[in-house]
Design a protein around this motif. Sequence first.
Motif, short mmCIF file in Angstrom:
data_model
loop_
_atom_site.label_atom_id
_atom_site.label_comp_id
_atom_site.label_asym_id
_atom_site.label_seq_id
_atom_site.Cartn_x
_atom_site.Cartn_y
_atom_site.Cartn_z
N UNK A 37 9.92 53.49 -23.93
CA UNK A 37 10.42 54.40 -22.89
C UNK A 37 9.67 55.73 -22.97
N UNK A 38 9.09 56.15 -21.84
CA UNK A 38 8.34 57.41 -21.77
C UNK A 38 8.76 58.15 -20.51
N UNK A 39 8.58 59.48 -20.51
CA UNK A 39 8.87 60.28 -19.33
C UNK A 39 7.74 60.16 -18.31
N UNK A 40 8.11 59.89 -17.06
CA UNK A 40 7.13 59.86 -15.98
C UNK A 40 6.85 61.27 -15.47
N UNK A 95 14.19 58.79 -31.96
CA UNK A 95 13.29 59.32 -30.93
C UNK A 95 12.39 60.39 -31.52
N UNK A 96 11.14 60.40 -31.06
CA UNK A 96 10.17 61.42 -31.44
C UNK A 96 9.58 62.00 -30.15
N UNK A 101 3.17 62.88 -22.50
CA UNK A 101 3.52 62.44 -23.85
C UNK A 101 3.52 60.91 -23.95
N UNK A 102 3.36 60.42 -25.17
CA UNK A 102 3.57 59.00 -25.44
C UNK A 102 5.06 58.69 -25.36
#
Length: 394
Positions: free
Chosen positions: A53-56, A101-102, A65-66
């Motif tokens: 899961x990544x931010x669009x 989460x990172x 970000x990754x």
Amino acid sequence: MTKKLTLGLLSACAFAGAAHAGGFTRGEADTDILYEDGTAVFRGGYTYVMPDRAYDTVRGAAGTDDAFTDSYGIPSFAAKFQISENFSCALTYTQPFGASSTYGTQAQAADRATDIAVAPTSRTALLGGNAVKEASFDTNEYGGTCAVNFAAGPGNIHFIGGVFSQSFDYSESKTFGTLEMDDSSAFGYRIGAAYEITEYALRAELMYRSQVDHEADGTFTSNSPLSFAGIPTGSKLSATGYGSLPQSLELNLQSGVAPGWLVFGSVKWTDWSVLQTLNYNITSLGDQQKNFFWKDGWTITGGVGHTFTDTVSGALSLTWDSGVDTGADIVTDTWTVGAGTLVKAGPGVLRLGGAVSYLTSGEQVVNGTQGADFNATADGDWAYAVTASYKIAF
């Protein structure tokens, strides 16, 4: 039809499929071992889940970000002992809940910018904002569950009950410092009932797992000088917190429909609305909270299995899990396809499974009641899981 081989089919694919279920759900105690033949039965396994899961978008800009979700593993162990013809008990271990989460540099910058924009005269804003870098928590469940069964009509009715101890370990690294808290043990229980007709590979089971309330304590270690409170870098402050992890109720159904064929399904309700906030207090810094504001979750699974030979079976499943977020974060609907095989190998039985999950799009919002750390959206993403276990019976 090889009845017992078929009855064990659904776990090979369903366990991998459930590993990325809604909210913070991870493993489930292997109480299915209570139905296995044998005076003493042992099963151990491991599932590995790789979410992506990544931010669009972040604060309206394209995400750079990754993925912020970390991969994780879920161990499982169960041992069943047949005490008499109608009474058996099982000892189980798993990790029922967890998250990790990172966050990348763009998300951290957005978090700090939101602190400044929302409350520009606050102590946090004046120090440049306090962004989350990493956050995770783990739980461990050690349980004991017993079942008593009686003949009823063409089959047997089972009454199931047990208790478990659950630990909780939480860690959060932010700009100002790192918070670590734990609760070594909180207790819960599970109760259920089932009806089984082995001749037709038929079983219906209803199982309830209780809510668990945690009270944790630990320390906050400062990463930077917090001048407003006279706290130098490296200071260790005591911290306490509390929160609850949800109760759940699950109905499992399965039945043979033709020689060598099995259909199965389940419906699970999880009371994720109990997780509104994680509340904690840090000495000299006061009360804090992490927002979730989740709603209840539903998980629905259906599948089919087939016994190919006396030693090999296979199964396919489809799972829908409802999203539980209300805008403070992005925990959306998930669709999962699972596949599994069960093979008699050596002195025992090997189960192998895998799953592919599609995470639907969503958004998190700062304004109003949503309470997000920053505005962001996510497009559809993918998660993958693999699982293996081995059973020996005596």
